[in-house]
Write an enzyme that holds these catalytic residues in place. Structure first.
Site, mmCIF file in Angstrom:
data_model
loop_
_atom_site.group_PDB
_atom_site.id
_atom_site.type_symbol
_atom_site.label_atom_id
_atom_site.label_comp_id
_atom_site.label_asym_id
_atom_site.label_seq_id
_atom_site.Cartn_x
_atom_site.Cartn_y
_atom_site.Cartn_z
ATOM 1 N N LYS A 51 0.840 -1.204 0.000
ATOM 2 C CA LYS A 51 0.000 0.000 0.000
ATOM 3 C C LYS A 51 0.877 1.256 0.000
ATOM 4 O O LYS A 51 0.598 2.214 -0.713
ATOM 5 C CB LYS A 51 -0.936 -0.025 1.217
ATOM 6 C CG LYS A 51 -2.019 -1.089 1.086
ATOM 7 C CD LYS A 51 -2.767 -1.366 2.376
ATOM 8 C CE LYS A 51 -3.620 -2.629 2.204
ATOM 9 N NZ LYS A 51 -4.316 -3.046 3.429
ATOM 10 N N GLN A 95 -5.164 -1.956 9.621
ATOM 11 C CA GLN A 95 -4.823 -3.241 9.008
ATOM 12 C C GLN A 95 -5.282 -4.386 9.913
ATOM 13 O O GLN A 95 -4.957 -4.409 11.090
ATOM 14 C CB GLN A 95 -3.298 -3.300 8.791
ATOM 15 C CG GLN A 95 -2.832 -4.520 8.050
ATOM 16 C CD GLN A 95 -3.323 -4.580 6.606
ATOM 17 O OE1 GLN A 95 -3.317 -3.587 5.883
ATOM 18 N NE2 GLN A 95 -3.769 -5.745 6.187
ATOM 19 N N ASP A 118 -11.454 1.740 3.358
ATOM 20 C CA ASP A 118 -11.586 0.278 3.258
ATOM 21 C C ASP A 118 -13.063 -0.135 3.134
ATOM 22 O O ASP A 118 -13.362 -1.287 2.850
ATOM 23 C CB ASP A 118 -10.993 -0.397 4.510
ATOM 24 C CG ASP A 118 -9.671 -1.099 4.220
ATOM 25 O OD1 ASP A 118 -9.387 -1.344 3.040
ATOM 26 O OD2 ASP A 118 -8.953 -1.407 5.185
#
Ligand code: NDP
Length: 280
Positions: A51, A95, A118
Site C-alpha cells: 500500500k 490493518q 476500506d
C-alpha cells in the site's frame, strides 16, 4: 481460456490515478492516507508495504502508525479519533487482523465514514447494501473492475461466492446484486457445495484453503475469480483454486499471484483519491 491479468489492470489504474492526483495537486488538493498496524503480523507487513509503495507511485502522501502488540483498545481508538480530526488526512485504514483482545469491528466503526477508504464502517456497509454512493470494500470493488475490464456480463448471470467474510464475501454479494446478478453465497456449513458451484456462471473463491476449488466443481466456460492467498510450506503463493486443472474448463480465470491481490491495492488508491475529491 483467458487470464484476467490483475497486475496489468492495477498498473493501468495506478497510472491513471497518478495523472488525476497531479491535477488535484494543481488545485491545492493533496490526497493522504494514514495506515495503522498493530503488532507485527508477517502477512500484514507485506500488505502494508504494498500500500505504501502504491501511494508513493501515485503521489498520495502516506503516514504509517506501527503500534505495539500490547496496545489497548482505548489507545487505538484515541489514535483513530485524532486522525479523524486531522484535516490533512483523507483516508484511514486499520490493518487487520488485530492482535487478540482488540476488536476490529469497534476500530472500523470509529473511523469516520468519510475517511473509511476500506469501506468497513457500518455506514458504508449499509450504503452499499442500499446501492448508494459509498466507499466500496476494495477486494469486491476490484473483482467487479476485473469483470468489467473483459466486458464479462454480470446481469442475469448466476454468481456463486464461496466465503462470507465481512471483508470479501458479504460486500461482494451486494456488489454483484447491484449489477443484477443472481447471487448464491456458500460457506463452511453449505451442503452439496460442488452441486451449487457447478451451476455458477461466475464463481468466486474466498476461502483461504489452497486449491480447494477443483475442476469437477466448475461448469464449462465459467468465469473463475480466485481471491485466496495461501502460502505453501515452500513459501510459494497459491490461490483457493486448482489453477492448472480449472483453467482448462474456465472461459476466464484470475491467477494467484497477479490477480485479485494487486487490484485490491489499486482500488484502495481509487478510494483515497475519491475521499480527497469528496473534500473539495
Ligand atoms: P475468512 O477466513 O474470514 O473467511 C473464509 C470463508 O470461507 C468463511 O466464510 C468460511 O465459512 C468459508 N469456508 C471455510 N471453509 C469452507 C469450506 N470447507 N467450504 C465452504 N466454505 C468454507 O477469510 P477472508 O474472506 O478474509 O479471506 C479468504 C481468502 O482470501 C484468504 O486466503 C485471504 O488471504 C484471501 N484474501 C485475499 C485478498 C486479496 O486482496 N486477494 C483480500 C482479502 C482476503 P464460515 O463463514 O462458515 O466459517
Amino acid at each position: 481460456m483467458q487470464i484476467i491479468d490483475g497486475k496489468e489492470l492495477a498498473r493501468i489504474i495506478r497510472s491513471n490515478l497518478k495523472e488525476e492526483v497531479e491535477q488535484l495537486k494543481e488545485k491545492g488538493i493533496q490526497p493522504k492516507l494514514a495506515v495503522i498496524m498493530v503488532g507485527d503480523d508477517k502477512a500484514s507487513k507485506v500488505y502494508v508495504r504494498n500500500k505504501s509503495k502504491a501511494c508513493e507511485e501515485i503521489g498520495i502522501l502516506y503516514e504509517e502508525y506501527l503500534l505495539e502488540e500490547t496496545t489497548t483498545m482505548d489507545e487505538l481508538l484515541s489514535l483513530i479519533n485524532k486522525l479523524n480530526e486531522d484535516e490533512t488526512i483523507n483516508g484511514i485504514l486499520v490493518q487487520s487482523p488485530l492482535p487478540k483482545g482488540l476488536d476490529a469491528n469497534v476500530a472500523f466503526r470509529t473511523i469516520s465514514p468519510k475517511k473509511d477508504v476500506d469501506g468497513f464502517n457500518p455506514i458504508n456497509v449499509g450504503k452499499l447494501s442500499l446501492n448508494q454512493d459509498c466507499f466500496v470494500s476494495c477486494t469486491p470493488y476490484g473483482i467487479i473492475k476485473m469483470l468489467e475490464s473483459k466486458n464479462i456480463e454480470i446481469e442475469g448471470k448466476h454468481a456463486v461466492i464461496i466465503g462470507r467474510s465481512n471483508i470479501v464475501g458479504k460486500p461482494l454479494i451486494q456488489c454483484l446484486l447491484n449489477k443484477n446478478a443472481t447471487v448464491t453465497v456458500c460457506h463452511s456449513k453449505t451442503q452439496n457445495l460442488g452441486e451449487i458451484t457447478k451451476t455458477a456462471d461466475i464463481l468466486v473463491a474466498a476461502i483461504g484453503k489452497p486449491k480447494f476449488v477443483t475442476e469437477d466443481m466448475v461448469k464449462d466456460n465459467a468465469v473463475v475469480i480466485d481471491v485466496g492467498i495461501n502460502r505453501t510450506d515452500e513459501g510459494k503463493l497459491v490461490g483457493d483454486v486448482d489453477f492448472e486443472n480449472v483453467s482448462k474448463k474456465a472461459s476466464y480465470i484470475t491467477p494467484v499471484p497477479g490477480g485479485v491481490g494487486p487490484m485490491t491495492v489499486a482500488m484502495l488508491m481509487v478510494n483515497v483519491v475519491k475521499a480527497a475529491k469528496n473534500n473539495m
